[in-house]
Design a protein around this motif. Structure first.
Motif, PDB file in Angstrom:
ATOM      1  N   LYS A   7       5.383   6.241   4.276  1.00 24.85           N
ATOM      2  CA  LYS A   7       4.073   6.875   4.457  1.00 24.85           C
ATOM      3  C   LYS A   7       3.375   7.098   3.124  1.00 24.85           C
ATOM      4  N   SER A   8       4.126   7.540   2.111  1.00 27.11           N
ATOM      5  CA  SER A   8       3.534   7.741   0.787  1.00 27.11           C
ATOM      6  C   SER A   8       3.024   6.429   0.216  1.00 27.11           C
ATOM      7  N   ARG A   9       3.835   5.381   0.323  1.00 28.85           N
ATOM      8  CA  ARG A   9       3.447   4.074  -0.221  1.00 28.85           C
ATOM      9  C   ARG A   9       2.147   3.588   0.420  1.00 28.85           C
ATOM     10  N   GLU A  10       2.081   3.652   1.733  1.00 29.62           N
ATOM     11  CA  GLU A  10       0.894   3.168   2.433  1.00 29.62           C
ATOM     12  C   GLU A  10      -0.343   3.993   2.095  1.00 29.62           C
ATOM     13  N   ASN A  11      -0.175   5.318   2.042  1.00 30.87           N
ATOM     14  CA  ASN A  11      -1.314   6.187   1.741  1.00 30.87           C
ATOM     15  C   ASN A  11      -1.874   5.924   0.354  1.00 30.87           C
ATOM     16  N   TYR A  12      -0.983   5.851  -0.643  1.00 29.86           N
ATOM     17  CA  TYR A  12      -1.459   5.700  -2.020  1.00 29.86           C
ATOM     18  C   TYR A  12      -1.896   4.275  -2.342  1.00 29.86           C
TER      19      TYR A  12
END
Length: 201
Positions: A7-12
């Motif tokens: 989720k962090s990877r996709e968001n950033y």
């Protein structure tokens, strides 16, 4: 179900190109400014910024003092932006729990407004101890909320689309690193920001 890292990877990756002008980018600017006031840096020290984003913090530090800058981030797009912003520094796509660096590489490690994203803070503390030099300094600039606010927020934090995991108290952060060989040097709280300095002993 997506894990925190995914989720962090996709968001950033989505917000990387215009991060400084995003709502989060403007919000975290104060964290960087306060950390810059507190951090102790000597010329030509090796500095690693964990979850470095687009390297804004490293750029600010290098404007203050000549350093050898390194950054890791889980977002490929953020690392691309970091490389453009600071082409003389070294950047890698990496999580924080298992890096490719040699033992005792860094004089200083920083984490700015990202500790609450880390899926395994114990593993990060262990890795930070491994790659930090003896008497090296670790700085955590992190969101600060009073106990009752954390009590109300933390059950819902893992539902965040940005990969947030948990908000921590200064005591929780201190205890985690002390359990892995660090000693707390300083703790400063200003508004909703806490700056914690730990020393590797």
């Amino acid at each position: 179900m997506k894990d925190f890292a995914q989720k962090s990877r996709e968001n950033y990756n989505l917000i990387a190109e215009d991060y400084d002008n995003s709502l989060e980018g403007r919000y975290t600017e104060k964290f960087k400014e306060l950390l810059l006031d507190e951090i102790l840096i000597d010329v030509n020290e090796n500095i690693l910024d964990v979850a470095c984003g687009n390297a804004s913090l490293l750029k600010m530090i290098s404007n203050k003092c000549d350093i050898k800058g390194y950054g890791i981030d889980i977002s490929e797009k953020m690392i691309e932006c970091a490389g453009r912003k600071c082409p003389d520094m070294t950047f890698q796509v990496s999580g924080c729990e298992d890096t490719s660096f040699y033992n005792q590489t860094f004089d200083v490690i920083t984490v700015c407004a990202a500790y609450h994203h880390f899926p395994d803070v114990k593993a990060f503390a262990k890795e930070a101890y491994r790659i930090l030099k003896t008497h090296g300094r670790l700085y955590i600039a992190e969101v600060y909320y009073p106990f009752i606010v954390r009590l109300l927020l933390n059950p819902f934090v893992p539902m965040s689309k940005a990969g947030d995991v948990k908000f921590y108290s200064p005591k929780e952060i201190k205890s985690n690193f002390e359990a892995h060989g660090f000693k707390q040097s300083r703790c400063k709280i200003e508004g909703n920001i806490q700056i914690i300095e730990m020393l590797k002993v």
